[in-house]
Design a protein around this motif. Sequence first.
Motif, PDB file in Angstrom:
ATOM      1  N   VAL A  80       0.850  -1.196   0.000  1.00 20.19           N
ATOM      2  CA  VAL A  80       0.000   0.000   0.000  1.00 20.19           C
ATOM      3  C   VAL A  80       0.885   1.246   0.000  1.00 20.19           C
ATOM      4  CG1 VAL A  80      -1.848  -1.196   1.251  1.00 20.19           C
ATOM      5  CG2 VAL A  80      -0.206   0.183   2.534  1.00 20.19           C
ATOM      6  N   GLN A  81       0.346   2.322  -0.522  1.00 23.89           N
ATOM      7  CA  GLN A  81       1.112   3.561  -0.626  1.00 23.89           C
ATOM      8  C   GLN A  81       0.568   4.591   0.364  1.00 23.89           C
ATOM      9  OE1 GLN A  81       3.131   4.162  -3.872  1.00 23.89           O
ATOM     10  NE2 GLN A  81       4.134   5.736  -2.643  1.00 23.89           N
ATOM     11  N   VAL A  82       1.456   5.208   1.101  1.00 26.42           N
ATOM     12  CA  VAL A  82       1.089   6.346   1.951  1.00 26.42           C
ATOM     13  C   VAL A  82       2.135   7.414   1.684  1.00 26.42           C
ATOM     14  CG1 VAL A  82       0.710   7.187   4.295  1.00 26.42           C
ATOM     15  CG2 VAL A  82       0.134   4.828   3.720  1.00 26.42           C
ATOM     16  N   GLY A  83       1.741   8.501   1.045  1.00 26.98           N
ATOM     17  CA  GLY A  83       2.715   9.522   0.643  1.00 26.98           C
ATOM     18  C   GLY A  83       3.706   8.889  -0.313  1.00 26.98           C
ATOM     19  N   THR A  84       4.994   9.032   0.010  1.00 23.63           N
ATOM     20  CA  THR A  84       6.009   8.447  -0.876  1.00 23.63           C
ATOM     21  C   THR A  84       6.450   7.068  -0.381  1.00 23.63           C
ATOM     22  OG1 THR A  84       7.673   9.587   0.432  1.00 23.63           O
ATOM     23  CG2 THR A  84       6.939  10.681  -1.601  1.00 23.63           C
ATOM     24  N   GLU A  85       5.888   6.653   0.744  1.00 24.98           N
ATOM     25  CA  GLU A  85       6.318   5.380   1.350  1.00 24.98           C
ATOM     26  C   GLU A  85       5.417   4.206   0.925  1.00 24.98           C
ATOM     27  OE1 GLU A  85       9.029   4.988   3.302  1.00 24.98           O
ATOM     28  OE2 GLU A  85       9.469   7.113   2.968  1.00 24.98           O
ATOM     29  N   THR A  86       6.027   3.048   0.928  1.00 20.69           N
ATOM     30  CA  THR A  86       5.273   1.825   0.644  1.00 20.69           C
ATOM     31  C   THR A  86       5.286   0.956   1.895  1.00 20.69           C
ATOM     32  OG1 THR A  86       6.017   1.923  -1.641  1.00 20.69           O
ATOM     33  CG2 THR A  86       5.132  -0.178  -0.894  1.00 20.69           C
ATOM     34  N   TYR A  87       4.152   0.415   2.243  1.00 18.78           N
ATOM     35  CA  TYR A  87       4.060  -0.486   3.395  1.00 18.78           C
ATOM     36  C   TYR A  87       3.469  -1.818   2.937  1.00 18.78           C
ATOM     37  CZ  TYR A  87       4.752   3.815   5.999  1.00 18.78           C
ATOM     38  OH  TYR A  87       5.272   4.982   6.463  1.00 18.78           O
ATOM     39  N   ILE A  88       3.763  -2.864   3.709  1.00 15.71           N
ATOM     40  CA  ILE A  88       3.220  -4.188   3.388  1.00 15.71           C
ATOM     41  C   ILE A  88       2.239  -4.578   4.493  1.00 15.71           C
ATOM     42  CG2 ILE A  88       3.781  -6.611   2.886  1.00 15.71           C
ATOM     43  CD1 ILE A  88       5.467  -4.893   1.087  1.00 15.71           C
ATOM     44  N   VAL A  89       1.037  -4.931   4.106  1.00 15.34           N
ATOM     45  CA  VAL A  89       0.051  -5.419   5.082  1.00 15.34           C
ATOM     46  C   VAL A  89      -0.130  -6.921   4.831  1.00 15.34           C
ATOM     47  CG1 VAL A  89      -2.288  -5.145   6.000  1.00 15.34           C
ATOM     48  CG2 VAL A  89      -1.130  -3.190   4.943  1.00 15.34           C
ATOM     49  N   PRO A  90       0.132  -7.771   5.851  1.00 17.21           N
ATOM     50  CA  PRO A  90      -0.049  -9.211   5.635  1.00 17.21           C
ATOM     51  C   PRO A  90      -1.482  -9.518   5.191  1.00 17.21           C
ATOM     52  CG  PRO A  90       1.095  -8.806   7.700  1.00 17.21           C
ATOM     53  CD  PRO A  90       0.631  -7.473   7.196  1.00 17.21           C
ATOM     54  N   VAL A 121       5.332  -2.490  13.823  1.00 11.81           N
ATOM     55  CA  VAL A 121       6.067  -2.928  12.634  1.00 11.81           C
ATOM     56  C   VAL A 121       6.594  -4.337  12.885  1.00 11.81           C
ATOM     57  CG1 VAL A 121       8.013  -2.480  11.099  1.00 11.81           C
ATOM     58  CG2 VAL A 121       6.714  -0.574  12.063  1.00 11.81           C
ATOM     59  N   GLY A 122       6.248  -5.269  12.005  1.00  7.86           N
ATOM     60  CA  GLY A 122       6.659  -6.658  12.199  1.00  7.86           C
ATOM     61  C   GLY A 122       7.992  -6.992  11.564  1.00  7.86           C
ATOM     62  N   GLY A 123       8.450  -6.149  10.653  1.00  6.06           N
ATOM     63  CA  GLY A 123       9.703  -6.407   9.966  1.00  6.06           C
ATOM     64  C   GLY A 123       9.807  -5.489   8.775  1.00  6.06           C
ATOM     65  N   ALA A 124      10.765  -5.782   7.931  1.00  6.40           N
ATOM     66  CA  ALA A 124      10.928  -4.950   6.746  1.00  6.40           C
ATOM     67  C   ALA A 124      11.252  -5.852   5.570  1.00  6.40           C
ATOM     68  CB  ALA A 124      12.043  -3.949   6.971  1.00  6.40           C
ATOM     69  N   THR A 125      11.124  -5.296   4.409  1.00  8.66           N
ATOM     70  CA  THR A 125      11.538  -6.047   3.225  1.00  8.66           C
ATOM     71  C   THR A 125      12.112  -5.061   2.224  1.00  8.66           C
ATOM     72  OG1 THR A 125      10.863  -7.779   1.683  1.00  8.66           O
ATOM     73  CG2 THR A 125       9.352  -5.924   1.929  1.00  8.66           C
ATOM     74  N   ILE A 126      12.827  -5.594   1.257  1.00  4.33           N
ATOM     75  CA  ILE A 126      13.381  -4.713   0.227  1.00  4.33           C
ATOM     76  C   ILE A 126      12.621  -4.986  -1.062  1.00  4.33           C
ATOM     77  CG2 ILE A 126      15.466  -4.030  -1.008  1.00  4.33           C
ATOM     78  CD1 ILE A 126      17.013  -5.080   1.456  1.00  4.33           C
ATOM     79  N   LEU A 127      12.100  -3.913  -1.613  1.00  6.60           N
ATOM     80  CA  LEU A 127      11.277  -4.069  -2.810  1.00  6.60           C
ATOM     81  C   LEU A 127      12.148  -4.185  -4.053  1.00  6.60           C
ATOM     82  CD1 LEU A 127       8.632  -1.373  -1.866  1.00  6.60           C
ATOM     83  CD2 LEU A 127       8.372  -3.846  -1.714  1.00  6.60           C
ATOM     84  N   GLY A 128      11.504  -4.522  -5.136  1.00  2.00           N
ATOM     85  CA  GLY A 128      12.210  -4.740  -6.395  1.00  2.00           C
ATOM     86  C   GLY A 128      13.114  -3.589  -6.786  1.00  2.00           C
ATOM     87  N   ALA A 153      10.615  -1.382   2.519  1.00  3.96           N
ATOM     88  CA  ALA A 153       9.216  -1.203   2.912  1.00  3.96           C
ATOM     89  C   ALA A 153       9.001  -1.877   4.256  1.00  3.96           C
ATOM     90  CB  ALA A 153       8.298  -1.817   1.865  1.00  3.96           C
ATOM     91  N   LEU A 154       8.268  -1.201   5.132  1.00  7.63           N
ATOM     92  CA  LEU A 154       7.985  -1.796   6.437  1.00  7.63           C
ATOM     93  C   LEU A 154       6.788  -2.733   6.324  1.00  7.63           C
ATOM     94  CD1 LEU A 154       8.367   1.326   8.775  1.00  7.63           C
ATOM     95  CD2 LEU A 154      10.057  -0.444   8.276  1.00  7.63           C
ATOM     96  N   ILE A 155       6.890  -3.864   7.014  1.00  8.41           N
ATOM     97  CA  ILE A 155       5.770  -4.815   7.055  1.00  8.41           C
ATOM     98  C   ILE A 155       5.000  -4.515   8.339  1.00  8.41           C
ATOM     99  CG2 ILE A 155       5.132  -7.252   7.133  1.00  8.41           C
ATOM    100  CD1 ILE A 155       7.964  -7.781   5.858  1.00  8.41           C
ATOM    101  N   LEU A 156       3.720  -4.227   8.216  1.00  6.91           N
ATOM    102  CA  LEU A 156       2.955  -3.806   9.387  1.00  6.91           C
ATOM    103  C   LEU A 156       2.603  -4.996  10.284  1.00  6.91           C
ATOM    104  CD1 LEU A 156       0.536  -1.169   7.817  1.00  6.91           C
ATOM    105  CD2 LEU A 156       2.846  -0.854   8.702  1.00  6.91           C
ATOM    106  N   ASP A 157       2.708  -4.746  11.575  1.00 11.01           N
ATOM    107  CA  ASP A 157       2.264  -5.741  12.566  1.00 11.01           C
ATOM    108  C   ASP A 157       0.884  -5.269  13.004  1.00 11.01           C
ATOM    109  OD1 ASP A 157       1.839  -7.354  14.787  1.00 11.01           O
ATOM    110  OD2 ASP A 157       3.139  -6.145  16.083  1.00 11.01           O
ATOM    111  N   ILE A 158      -0.139  -5.855  12.407  1.00  9.85           N
ATOM    112  CA  ILE A 158      -1.490  -5.339  12.610  1.00  9.85           C
ATOM    113  C   ILE A 158      -1.926  -5.414  14.089  1.00  9.85           C
ATOM    114  CG2 ILE A 158      -3.919  -5.593  11.952  1.00  9.85           C
ATOM    115  CD1 ILE A 158      -2.076  -4.308   9.806  1.00  9.85           C
ATOM    116  N   PRO A 159      -1.744  -6.567  14.798  1.00 12.93           N
ATOM    117  CA  PRO A 159      -2.134  -6.564  16.212  1.00 12.93           C
ATOM    118  C   PRO A 159      -1.413  -5.464  16.997  1.00 12.93           C
ATOM    119  CG  PRO A 159      -1.701  -8.805  15.470  1.00 12.93           C
ATOM    120  CD  PRO A 159      -1.262  -7.901  14.380  1.00 12.93           C
TER     121      PRO A 159
END
Lengths: 717, 137
Positions: free
Chosen positions: A578-588, A681-688, A693-699
């Motif tokens: 998902v995109q928020v401003g210029t940042e990308t986040y990952i939602v499981p 934040v549950g972790g991070a990943t590197i996009l292509g 990008a941060l992986i969101l920790d929803i709980p």
Amino acid sequence: MSLDMDQFHEVFFEESFESIDAMETALLRLTPGLADLETINTIFRTAHSIKGGAGMFGFNDIASFTHTMETLLDELRSHRLQVTTLMCDGLLQSVDVMRSLMTAQKAHQPLDLSVSQVLQQEFKRMIAGEGQPGAAGAASAAANAATPAPVVVPAAVAVTAAPATLEAVIWNIGFKALPALLTRGNDPLRIFDELSGLGQLAVEADCSAVPDVDSIDPADCRIAWKLTLTSTAPRSAIELIFEWAEGDCELHIERAGVAVVAAPVIAMPAAGVVAPAPVVVAEAAPVSTSTPVPAPSPVAAPASTAAAPAAPAKAAASPDGNSIRVAIEKIDELLNTVGEIVITNSMLGQLAKDFVGVDADRLRSGLAQLETNVRELQESVMRVRMLPVGSVFSRFPRLVRDLSSRLGKQIRLQLAGEHTELDKTVLEKIGDPLVHLVRNSIDHGIELPAERIAAGKPEEGLVHLEAFHKGGSINIVISDDGHGLDSRKLIDKARSKGLIATDAELTDEQAYELIFAPGFSTADKTTDLSGRGVGMDVVRRNIKELGGKVELKSVLGKGTTTTITLPLTLAIVDGQTVQVGTETYIVPLTAIVESLQLRDHGTHQVYQHGEVFHFRDDYLPIIRLHEVFGVEPRSRRIADGLLMVVEGDGRRAGLFIDHLLGQQQVVIKSLETNYARIEGVGGATILGEGAVALILDIPGLLRMVPAQAAPLQKTGS
Amino acid sequence: MNKRARRVTKARPAAKARSASAPKREARTRPAAAATVAASPAGPCRVVLDASCTLRETVDLQRSLAGASGDPVVLDGGNVERIDTAGLQLLVALACRQQHRGQRLEWSAASTELLKCGERLGLIDALGLRGIAGGMP
């Protein structure tokens, strides 16, 4: 000065714990009154190996305990004693004792010998013949040591006419130690001792590689052996003896020919005939073919080889002889490197898209091929982390046995899909929730025999545990044929506890969901097993933490089925970018309920609850991700963006985002390891394209709802 | 009696006649445990093995055996109660060295345990124990 043995302990403990698990499984197969030699031999060898290793490392209390246990098992395998229920219980208890002694020894803590000493005394009494049906006590046991006692075998076995001779195989075994053999607690002396228990063993040592005493490394065994074993035991029984030395030796086992040996005499119980241990009476010269040779006239067995009963021809489980033990950290490191290659490959792919030139197509085609190969490599490495779920299932036969006898219930445990593989981390964390669910089935589900008969069911209840692949997940199903859940009773209980409104009407499925509410219990009485209402909510939470889910189905009077769905691995997550401003986040993906666009005025400000929106029959709080992460959004107007409804820990909220990008599998990189733990934040990943990008920790994010506007805080180092 | 205690070997003529230049050798060949060595520079050297000759004791045992120099080296294994492959291999290594030097390795005594373990590993001949092992049950 003595050799520093601490460095070698880790492997010994690791192997011992595995062996204790295997011993427990074998013990559960022991049937009182039956002389199952194969099982007894398996248990004996494990005890013997642990004793040897413990003795070598100076763990004398463990060595002493296993020695007594081994002596008892030796009496059993020599048919001098019979397996009794008391003995089975004692041996099973000794498994617990060994585990606790090993755990304490490993942690360098003082050993609690209170139970082991009592058990040791009990074993000594058993060895002396006390408690044996028809035994005359210690005196007879002493006599037994010299003269083998009659072997009592079940009638079905006794009536089978035994052949006068048996065909034994001559095995040529080449055994050469590798440098770590001795330091890992594997002493060839003990291995050969065990081998001699399978038949007649001749040993030839090649000492040509042994250096002078001045230059030798005493911990490095440089002797090679050529062994000739004449035995009726199958190859797998021989391989099993070398199992502990696997990876630390060069081993060649080949069939060299056959010999004929005298068959053991099996006595009829009623006749009380003395059955001596079978003795190899003929030794054929090794032959190059497998053609049976006629029995030569009996000759005495060589003095060096103790006469021992030959192992039965029934094949033991063949161990995998081609495996190595690798530290999980090394695999994770490899996985991490492969993850980096995936990212680099992806970055190159992005670059190549805009590449123009003569070779552009070839470059893109090469990169596509590379991507395929790298993905395969990644999958292969992840498969290395996978272990069969059977390692967790193996604890249940014992659990069912102990609990059913305590509760006076008759329960049969049926296991299926033990070979289904699951990520090691998931596997380690799934054990406790599974124990809880199986205990629930035994305690709450299965009825007492009388109740079952009254209900027209078989006296013996069934608990079925099964694992299987389904799509990209693993399902573990725990079912029982007990009395099932009474939704009416659940609703009444929930009303009385104030968990639901007194006039609330729930469907059966909704009623079953109450089981997972904190503090909820259906047990009429509190026992030490269950009824305290602590558990199912924890089970669900633990499984959710693993990225899985748990579902429950029940039919009143027929039984209950609980299905756990788990991801194959924790190293990769299926995410929505998902995109928020210029940042990308990952939602499981597992946390997403749905995404929607609100019109203007679709939100409300509620006192003490902040901004909420109407979703179905509920009002959900809105979490503006740009505020949580302190980024500039494309727009602050709710109608300009999207609300993604997410769920975690039984709570829901709407995440306000700019827009959805796409779904992809991402490799999780731990923020905690590489930077610090961050709430939400549950972790991070590197996009292509190389961006992080941060992986969101929803709980975690949902727990932050009351403080959503507060700036993001580092909560750990 | 403490079985790990160092055994004092009976003085033999060669030991009695040890010259003033001998102390260095004596200091080197008296280990903390595992075996006791009594030697004279040119003559026989007697080594009494301790009760336990296992991997744990190999560092001391190796030091003792490496320091035991003479023709013959006479091993007394009558006290050995525990021995494993590591311990037996050290004895084989001593036999190898003696052979390379053209010197002899002899046994004055060997316990049943020592013989049993040597036999099990097929090392009786390599250790020169055949004569003693012949009397094994």
